[in-house]
Scaffold this active site. Structure first.
Site, PDB file in Angstrom:
ATOM      1  N   GLY A  13       0.775  -1.228   0.000  1.00  0.00           N
ATOM      2  CA  GLY A  13       0.000   0.000   0.000  1.00  0.00           C
ATOM      3  C   GLY A  13       0.812   1.286   0.000  1.00  0.00           C
ATOM      4  N   SER A  14       2.031   1.244  -0.532  1.00  0.00           N
ATOM      5  CA  SER A  14       2.794   2.502  -0.528  1.00  0.00           C
ATOM      6  C   SER A  14       2.204   3.514  -1.514  1.00  0.00           C
ATOM      7  CB  SER A  14       4.279   2.246  -0.815  1.00  0.00           C
ATOM      8  OG  SER A  14       4.474   1.824  -2.137  1.00  0.00           O
ATOM      9  N   ASN A  15       1.692   3.037  -2.634  1.00  0.00           N
ATOM     10  CA  ASN A  15       1.024   3.971  -3.557  1.00  0.00           C
ATOM     11  C   ASN A  15      -0.270   4.498  -2.953  1.00  0.00           C
ATOM     12  OD1 ASN A  15       2.291   4.341  -6.355  1.00  0.00           O
ATOM     13  ND2 ASN A  15       2.604   2.154  -5.955  1.00  0.00           N
ATOM     14  N   ARG A  66     -16.088 -15.255  -9.707  1.00  0.00           N
ATOM     15  CA  ARG A  66     -15.566 -13.893  -9.823  1.00  0.00           C
ATOM     16  C   ARG A  66     -16.688 -12.860  -9.760  1.00  0.00           C
ATOM     17  NH1 ARG A  66     -11.518 -11.601 -14.467  1.00  0.00           N
ATOM     18  NH2 ARG A  66     -13.149 -12.303 -15.864  1.00  0.00           N
ATOM     19  N   MET A  91      -4.095  -6.819  -7.245  1.00  0.00           N
ATOM     20  CA  MET A  91      -3.593  -7.910  -8.069  1.00  0.00           C
ATOM     21  C   MET A  91      -4.671  -8.873  -8.580  1.00  0.00           C
ATOM     22  SD  MET A  91      -0.540  -6.944  -8.197  1.00  0.00           S
ATOM     23  CE  MET A  91       0.374  -8.292  -8.946  1.00  0.00           C
ATOM     24  N   ARG A  92      -5.897  -8.396  -8.719  1.00  0.00           N
ATOM     25  CA  ARG A  92      -6.941  -9.236  -9.321  1.00  0.00           C
ATOM     26  C   ARG A  92      -7.322  -8.644 -10.675  1.00  0.00           C
ATOM     27  NH1 ARG A  92      -6.491 -13.732  -7.311  1.00  0.00           N
ATOM     28  NH2 ARG A  92      -8.516 -14.370  -8.124  1.00  0.00           N
ATOM     29  N   LEU A  94      -9.972  -7.702 -13.335  1.00  0.00           N
ATOM     30  CA  LEU A  94     -11.397  -7.368 -13.225  1.00  0.00           C
ATOM     31  C   LEU A  94     -12.122  -7.684 -14.536  1.00  0.00           C
ATOM     32  CD1 LEU A  94     -10.820  -4.007 -11.356  1.00  0.00           C
ATOM     33  CD2 LEU A  94     -11.834  -6.083 -10.368  1.00  0.00           C
ATOM     34  N   HIS A 110       0.738   1.054 -13.323  1.00  0.00           N
ATOM     35  CA  HIS A 110       1.412  -0.159 -13.801  1.00  0.00           C
ATOM     36  C   HIS A 110       2.908   0.132 -13.934  1.00  0.00           C
ATOM     37  CE1 HIS A 110       1.829  -3.991 -15.781  1.00  0.00           C
ATOM     38  NE2 HIS A 110       2.593  -3.405 -16.682  1.00  0.00           N
ATOM     39  N   GLU A 144      -9.512  -4.155 -21.362  1.00  0.00           N
ATOM     40  CA  GLU A 144      -8.239  -4.692 -21.834  1.00  0.00           C
ATOM     41  C   GLU A 144      -7.183  -4.560 -20.731  1.00  0.00           C
ATOM     42  OE1 GLU A 144      -5.207  -3.861 -25.554  1.00  0.00           O
ATOM     43  OE2 GLU A 144      -6.963  -2.608 -25.268  1.00  0.00           O
TER      44      GLU A 144
HETATM   45  C1  GRF Z   1       3.691  -1.075  -7.407  1.00  0.00           C
HETATM   46  O1  GRF Z   1       4.940  -1.209  -8.027  1.00  0.00           O
HETATM   47  C2  GRF Z   1       2.627  -1.036  -8.456  1.00  0.00           C
HETATM   48  O2  GRF Z   1       2.994  -0.339  -9.600  1.00  0.00           O
HETATM   49  C3  GRF Z   1       2.520  -2.502  -8.748  1.00  0.00           C
HETATM   50  O3  GRF Z   1       2.544  -3.128  -7.502  1.00  0.00           O
HETATM   51  C4  GRF Z   1       3.331  -2.333  -6.636  1.00  0.00           C
HETATM   52  C5  GRF Z   1       2.481  -2.036  -5.449  1.00  0.00           C
HETATM   53  O4  GRF Z   1       3.186  -1.477  -4.400  1.00  0.00           O
HETATM   54  N1  GRF Z   1       1.400  -2.835  -9.557  1.00  0.00           N
HETATM   55  P1  GRF Z   1       2.406  -0.820  -3.184  1.00  0.00           P
HETATM   56  O5  GRF Z   1       1.416  -1.857  -2.663  1.00  0.00           O
HETATM   57  O6  GRF Z   1       1.724   0.409  -3.693  1.00  0.00           O
HETATM   58  O7  GRF Z   1       3.475  -0.528  -2.165  1.00  0.00           O
END
Ligand code: GRF
Length: 197
Positions: A13-15, A66, A91-92, A94, A110, A144
């Site tokens: 969850g850093s983003n 799903r 990471m799923r 959709l 991404h 897509e």
């Molecule tokens: C990031 O590199 C994002 O681009 C990728 O997964 C990573 C997630 O990192 N899809 P975080 O959970 O946001 O730390």
């Protein structure tokens, strides 16, 4: 008008944290919910520390259904009245039905210079190909996979001999700059691409 922003995660969850921290002051968005499909995701505790409501919706409890998993996601998003949905390390994959339901309102980050390297293991693939540059992309989510309109990109040079982990570590702080910048503009209805690096 303030946009209500929900963030979907699966991991650290850093983003998500970068997005949440950016939404203060005159920012046009506010975080209303963080959802993880992984109940043990470190990002859930992180969101709670940031005082953002959280829900875990474990995809495993739906087995191969799903549609059932996505119905639960949609219920939570709609209850929170989310206007904008940010996938941040979610990471799923959709379904087209789900992406259509939130068309024009859902973003993803991404770790590659899309359209290159859709899918997983992007850092490894960049190194294996000997590319001189790498980067990350924020795009609108469509049916897509990793294929929607590009809203922002960062380019960084690769360094000869560095590992995929080193490259990922160098790229991550750029992700944290790019995604909030794109989200801010997106909340204002501005879809012109943000280019950094
Ligand atoms: C990031 O590199 C994002 O681009 C990728 O997964 C990573 C997630 O990192 N899809 P975080 O959970 O946001 O730390």
């Amino acid at each position: 008008m303030t946009r209500r922003v929900a963030i979907l995660i699966s991991g650290g969850g850093s983003n998500m944290e970068a997005l949440v921290r950016s939404m203060t002051g005159d920012h046009p968005g506010r975080p209303v919910l963080v959802i993880s499909n992984e109940p043990g995701a470190a990002g859930l505790a992180r969101a709670r520390r940031l005082n953002v409501p959280t829900i875990a919706i474990d995809h495993r409890s739906h087995g191969r259904d799903r549609a059932g998993f996505e119905a639960e996601l949609a219920r939570a998003l709609d209850l929170a009245q989310a206007d904008v949905i940010c996938l941040a390390g979610f990471m799923r994959v959709l379904s087209p039905e789900f992406t259509a339901r939130y068309a024009g309102r859902m973003l993803n980050i991404h770790p590659s210079l899309l359209p290159k390297y859709r899918g997983l293991h992007t850092h490894e693939r960049v190194i294996a190909a000997g590319d001189a540059e790498h980067g990350c992309t924020v795009h609108e989510v469509t049916a897509e996979l990793d294929g929607g309109p590009i809203l922002g990109q960062v380019r960084i040079p690769t360094i000869r001999g560095e590992s995929a982990d080193d490259l990922a570590r160098r790229l991550l702080p750029w992700e944290h700059r790019l995604y909030p910048e794109v989200l801010r503009r997106f909340c204002l209805g501005d879809r012109s691409p943000v280019l950094l690096g």
